[in-house]
Design a protein around this motif. Structure first.
Motif, PDB file in Angstrom:
ATOM      1  N   LEU A 218      72.429  87.320  48.984  1.00 27.58           N
ATOM      2  CA  LEU A 218      71.620  88.518  49.179  1.00 27.58           C
ATOM      3  C   LEU A 218      70.451  88.556  48.194  1.00 27.58           C
ATOM      4  CD1 LEU A 218      74.442  91.172  49.705  1.00 27.58           C
ATOM      5  CD2 LEU A 218      72.947  90.176  51.442  1.00 27.58           C
ATOM      6  N   HIS A 219      70.695  88.096  46.976  1.00 25.12           N
ATOM      7  CA  HIS A 219      69.628  88.049  45.969  1.00 25.12           C
ATOM      8  C   HIS A 219      68.509  87.121  46.424  1.00 25.12           C
ATOM      9  CE1 HIS A 219      67.624  88.052  42.132  1.00 25.12           C
ATOM     10  NE2 HIS A 219      67.925  86.794  41.878  1.00 25.12           N
ATOM     11  N   ALA A 220      68.875  85.975  46.995  1.00 24.14           N
ATOM     12  CA  ALA A 220      67.877  85.016  47.476  1.00 24.14           C
ATOM     13  C   ALA A 220      67.053  85.599  48.615  1.00 24.14           C
ATOM     14  CB  ALA A 220      68.570  83.727  47.930  1.00 24.14           C
ATOM     15  N   GLU A 221      67.636  86.505  49.374  1.00 28.51           N
ATOM     16  CA  GLU A 221      66.921  87.146  50.483  1.00 28.51           C
ATOM     17  C   GLU A 221      66.110  88.349  50.017  1.00 28.51           C
ATOM     18  OE1 GLU A 221      69.948  88.142  53.323  1.00 28.51           O
ATOM     19  OE2 GLU A 221      69.704  86.238  54.388  1.00 28.51           O
ATOM     20  N   GLY A 222      66.192  88.677  48.726  1.00 28.08           N
ATOM     21  CA  GLY A 222      65.494  89.855  48.230  1.00 28.08           C
ATOM     22  C   GLY A 222      66.151  91.150  48.649  1.00 28.08           C
ATOM     23  N   ASN A 223      67.451  91.096  48.915  1.00 28.47           N
ATOM     24  CA  ASN A 223      68.174  92.252  49.429  1.00 28.47           C
ATOM     25  C   ASN A 223      69.420  92.515  48.588  1.00 28.47           C
ATOM     26  OD1 ASN A 223      68.651  94.374  51.194  1.00 28.47           O
ATOM     27  ND2 ASN A 223      69.815  93.110  52.635  1.00 28.47           N
ATOM     28  N   LEU A 224      69.273  92.459  47.276  1.00 27.54           N
ATOM     29  CA  LEU A 224      70.415  92.527  46.372  1.00 27.54           C
ATOM     30  C   LEU A 224      71.195  93.832  46.509  1.00 27.54           C
ATOM     31  CD1 LEU A 224      71.964  91.093  44.132  1.00 27.54           C
ATOM     32  CD2 LEU A 224      70.396  92.092  42.467  1.00 27.54           C
ATOM     33  N   LEU A 225      70.514  94.939  46.724  1.00 29.78           N
ATOM     34  CA  LEU A 225      71.185  96.234  46.806  1.00 29.78           C
ATOM     35  C   LEU A 225      72.120  96.341  48.009  1.00 29.78           C
ATOM     36  CD1 LEU A 225      68.435  98.747  45.662  1.00 29.78           C
ATOM     37  CD2 LEU A 225      70.637  98.301  44.556  1.00 29.78           C
ATOM     38  N   ALA A 226      71.977  95.438  48.971  1.00 30.45           N
ATOM     39  CA  ALA A 226      72.885  95.451  50.118  1.00 30.45           C
ATOM     40  C   ALA A 226      74.305  95.090  49.704  1.00 30.45           C
ATOM     41  CB  ALA A 226      72.390  94.481  51.186  1.00 30.45           C
ATOM     42  N   ALA A 227      74.466  94.572  48.494  1.00 32.56           N
ATOM     43  CA  ALA A 227      75.799  94.199  48.011  1.00 32.56           C
ATOM     44  C   ALA A 227      76.591  95.401  47.503  1.00 32.56           C
ATOM     45  CB  ALA A 227      75.679  93.166  46.886  1.00 32.56           C
ATOM     46  N   VAL A 228      75.935  96.517  47.280  1.00 35.90           N
ATOM     47  CA  VAL A 228      76.608  97.687  46.710  1.00 35.90           C
ATOM     48  C   VAL A 228      77.599  98.282  47.705  1.00 35.90           C
ATOM     49  CG1 VAL A 228      76.278 100.002  45.741  1.00 35.90           C
ATOM     50  CG2 VAL A 228      74.622  98.190  45.247  1.00 35.90           C
ATOM     51  N   ASP A 229      78.779  98.624  47.208  1.00 34.29           N
ATOM     52  CA  ASP A 229      79.814  99.248  48.032  1.00 34.29           C
ATOM     53  C   ASP A 229      79.263 100.518  48.679  1.00 34.29           C
ATOM     54  OD1 ASP A 229      82.098 100.292  49.156  1.00 34.29           O
ATOM     55  OD2 ASP A 229      83.292 100.235  47.320  1.00 34.29           O
ATOM     56  N   GLU A 243      70.705 101.067  37.857  1.00 35.74           N
ATOM     57  CA  GLU A 243      71.971 100.672  37.237  1.00 35.74           C
ATOM     58  C   GLU A 243      72.717  99.666  38.100  1.00 35.74           C
ATOM     59  OE1 GLU A 243      73.222 104.577  34.543  1.00 35.74           O
ATOM     60  OE2 GLU A 243      74.240 104.189  36.446  1.00 35.74           O
ATOM     61  N   ALA A 244      72.653  99.871  39.427  1.00 35.09           N
ATOM     62  CA  ALA A 244      73.332  98.943  40.331  1.00 35.09           C
ATOM     63  C   ALA A 244      72.728  97.546  40.231  1.00 35.09           C
ATOM     64  CB  ALA A 244      73.255  99.463  41.767  1.00 35.09           C
ATOM     65  N   VAL A 245      71.410  97.462  40.230  1.00 32.80           N
ATOM     66  CA  VAL A 245      70.744  96.169  40.084  1.00 32.80           C
ATOM     67  C   VAL A 245      71.088  95.553  38.731  1.00 32.80           C
ATOM     68  CG1 VAL A 245      68.499  95.031  39.872  1.00 32.80           C
ATOM     69  CG2 VAL A 245      68.871  96.734  41.666  1.00 32.80           C
ATOM     70  N   ARG A 246      71.126  96.371  37.694  1.00 33.39           N
ATOM     71  CA  ARG A 246      71.458  95.885  36.348  1.00 33.39           C
ATOM     72  C   ARG A 246      72.834  95.227  36.325  1.00 33.39           C
ATOM     73  NH1 ARG A 246      69.919  97.005  30.928  1.00 33.39           N
ATOM     74  NH2 ARG A 246      68.160  98.182  31.778  1.00 33.39           N
ATOM     75  N   LEU A 247      73.817  95.886  36.924  1.00 36.07           N
ATOM     76  CA  LEU A 247      75.174  95.336  36.913  1.00 36.07           C
ATOM     77  C   LEU A 247      75.304  94.109  37.801  1.00 36.07           C
ATOM     78  CD1 LEU A 247      77.686  98.333  36.808  1.00 36.07           C
ATOM     79  CD2 LEU A 247      76.683  97.012  34.937  1.00 36.07           C
ATOM     80  N   LEU A 248      74.629  94.093  38.943  1.00 35.49           N
ATOM     81  CA  LEU A 248      74.692  92.924  39.817  1.00 35.49           C
ATOM     82  C   LEU A 248      74.074  91.708  39.141  1.00 35.49           C
ATOM     83  CD1 LEU A 248      73.818  94.594  43.238  1.00 35.49           C
ATOM     84  CD2 LEU A 248      75.979  93.474  42.655  1.00 35.49           C
ATOM     85  N   LEU A 249      72.931  91.888  38.508  1.00 35.10           N
ATOM     86  CA  LEU A 249      72.300  90.773  37.789  1.00 35.10           C
ATOM     87  C   LEU A 249      73.160  90.331  36.607  1.00 35.10           C
ATOM     88  CD1 LEU A 249      68.560  91.944  37.773  1.00 35.10           C
ATOM     89  CD2 LEU A 249      69.568  90.088  39.129  1.00 35.10           C
ATOM     90  N   LEU A 250      73.792  91.296  35.938  1.00 37.61           N
ATOM     91  CA  LEU A 250      74.689  90.952  34.835  1.00 37.61           C
ATOM     92  C   LEU A 250      75.877  90.142  35.333  1.00 37.61           C
ATOM     93  CD1 LEU A 250      75.727  91.183  31.931  1.00 37.61           C
ATOM     94  CD2 LEU A 250      76.740  93.385  32.557  1.00 37.61           C
ATOM     95  N   GLY A 251      76.480  90.576  36.450  1.00 37.28           N
ATOM     96  CA  GLY A 251      77.597  89.825  36.993  1.00 37.28           C
ATOM     97  C   GLY A 251      77.213  88.411  37.361  1.00 37.28           C
ATOM     98  N   MET A 252      76.032  88.240  37.942  1.00 43.60           N
ATOM     99  CA  MET A 252      75.559  86.906  38.294  1.00 43.60           C
ATOM    100  C   MET A 252      75.342  86.056  37.048  1.00 43.60           C
ATOM    101  SD  MET A 252      72.844  88.205  41.176  1.00 43.60           S
ATOM    102  CE  MET A 252      72.035  86.622  41.413  1.00 43.60           C
ATOM    103  N   MET A 281      67.409  86.630  36.864  1.00 43.90           N
ATOM    104  CA  MET A 281      68.126  85.547  37.518  1.00 43.90           C
ATOM    105  C   MET A 281      67.259  84.873  38.581  1.00 43.90           C
ATOM    106  SD  MET A 281      70.776  85.728  35.785  1.00 43.90           S
ATOM    107  CE  MET A 281      71.671  84.401  36.608  1.00 43.90           C
ATOM    108  N   PRO A 282      67.307  83.541  38.681  1.00 45.63           N
ATOM    109  CA  PRO A 282      66.537  82.834  39.719  1.00 45.63           C
ATOM    110  C   PRO A 282      67.066  83.172  41.101  1.00 45.63           C
ATOM    111  CG  PRO A 282      68.099  81.355  38.656  1.00 45.63           C
ATOM    112  CD  PRO A 282      68.142  82.632  37.875  1.00 45.63           C
ATOM    113  N   LEU A 283      66.234  82.956  42.120  1.00 47.16           N
ATOM    114  CA  LEU A 283      66.644  83.270  43.486  1.00 47.16           C
ATOM    115  C   LEU A 283      67.710  82.304  44.002  1.00 47.16           C
ATOM    116  CD1 LEU A 283      63.245  84.239  45.159  1.00 47.16           C
ATOM    117  CD2 LEU A 283      65.034  85.739  44.261  1.00 47.16           C
ATOM    118  N   SER A 284      67.659  81.074  43.528  1.00 43.61           N
ATOM    119  CA  SER A 284      68.658  80.080  43.932  1.00 43.61           C
ATOM    120  C   SER A 284      69.666  79.879  42.816  1.00 43.61           C
ATOM    121  CB  SER A 284      67.987  78.734  44.250  1.00 43.61           C
ATOM    122  OG  SER A 284      67.116  78.865  45.356  1.00 43.61           O
TER     123      SER A 284
END
Length: 358
Positions: A218-229, A243-252, A281-284
């Motif tokens: 999803l990050h590579a597609e530019g749609n990272l927020l689609a991962a949020v529950d 905050e959601a983007v912050r935690l997703l990037l941190l997890g990655m 984080m890089p897209l790939s």
């Protein structure tokens, strides 16, 4: 676990009882190992030990009872039919989830950087995170934890203990646990908390079988927020996109294929507290390079320093133990066809994904 009434400081307190039921000689050793570590840890984000007993040869630990159960139960509650149920508790609120991640990070920072000697947990996962009455998260179950002696930065064990989906690729390969392998497991847990999806599951199978593969897709597609529950999105006024983007990037970042590129728990706490920006984080997803930067081959059969680029789209690292000899190999890229049980050998399967090399 069962709940009984205990007495401490002239007050009655509910406790959870852990009984060691293994039939082999390791039962007493496991009991001593856990009680020797947890008995000395004092932190608001670690489940407190109330007492222990070895009455009539039966080792027992009593912990302070956590009325809201485990994080696993809250995130992935299932009924008798094993069907996913909607979350109806405070875990459905975004602020609660963010604070839970902060609590876990604070507790892990304590055992990595504040307590001496350093402790590696080695089994960080949602079922080992307990939630107290005020929804504060506590790190529990130190049954696989180990203490690092002065001057040591790793602990090597046979069998690579831990849980499928939470073991770092270098840990699977070498059996060497470090603070960075704990950070990897923490990163997987962060992604579970934000996405509401298990580390390994059918819903992410097409992306490599692991939640981090799906999030990176999803990050590579530019749609990272689609991962949020979707559960935490119901209250638009409470949900915090940044905050959601912050935690997703941190997890990655914590799940980075190469351990040297993962943050320390000191860095993790600063990111969560918002004193520093989230990681870029890089897209790939970077490919796994073996051996990782800074790796020593002292514990390996081969002393070759050749770096191998595991440039597979997705792969299953399969570890097998047969006739006392440990073997490792990379299984087929075809996820549905990975090896299953073997009658004469014990197989431990852990999933990780590596991007194609450019």
């Amino acid at each position: 676990m069962v709940v009984v009434a205990g007495r401490r400081r002239q007050e009655f307190v509910e406790v959870a009882v852990k009984v060691f039921t293994r039939a082999d000689n390791r039962r007493y050793e496991d009991f001593l190992a856990e009680v020797s570590i947890i008995n000395r840890l004092r932190h608001k984000n670690i489940v407190p030990l109330v007492g222990w007993s070895y009455n009539r040869g039966e080792p027992i630990l009593t912990y302070e009872y956590m009325p809201n159960g485990s994080l696993d139960e809250l995130l992935f509650h299932r009924n008798a039919g094993d069907e996913q149920q909607p979350t109806t508790t405070r875990i459905g609120q975004w602020g609660t989830r963010y604070n839970i991640v902060k609590d876990i990070a604070t507790g892990l920072h304590y055992v990595h950087h504040e307590y001496e000697p350093m402790v590696l947990h080695r089994d960080i996962k949602a079922s080992n995170i307990l939630i107290d009455l005020t929804f504060q998260a506590r790190l529990g179950d130190f049954g696989l934890a180990c203490v690092l002696a002065d001057g040591k930065n790793s602990y090597t064990d046979q069998g690579t203990p831990g849980t499928m989906g939470f073991r770092a690729p270098e840990y699977i390969y070498s059996g060497k646990a470090t603070t960075k392998t704990d950070v990897f497991a923490f990163g997987v847990l962060v992604l579970e908390v934000v996405t509401g999806r298990r580390a390994v599951g059918r819903d992410v199978l097409q992306f490599g079988g692991h939640v981090m593969d799906w999030v990176w897709h999803l990050h590579a597609e530019g749609n990272l927020l689609a991962a949020v529950d979707a559960t935490v999105l119901t209250d638009a006024g409470e949900f915090d996109t940044q905050e959601a983007v912050r935690l997703l990037l941190l997890g990655m970042a914590c799940c980075h294929s190469n351990p040297s590129d993962r943050p320390t728990m000191e860095g993790v706490v600063r990111i969560i507290s918002k004193s520093v920006p989230p990681p870029d984080m890089p897209l790939s997803k970077p490919p796994l390079m073996w051996p990782p930067e800074g790796w020593t081959s002292a514990d390996e059969e081969s002393t070759s320093s050749t770096t191998h680029n595991l440039n597979r789209t997705s792969a299953f690292m399969v570890e097998t133990t047969t006739a006392g000899r440990r073997r490792k190999h990379i299984a087929s890229e075809n996820v549905p066809g990975h090896p299953r049980g073997r009658s004469s050998q014990e197989a431990f399967v852990s999933v990780y994904h590596t991007a194609r090399a450019s």
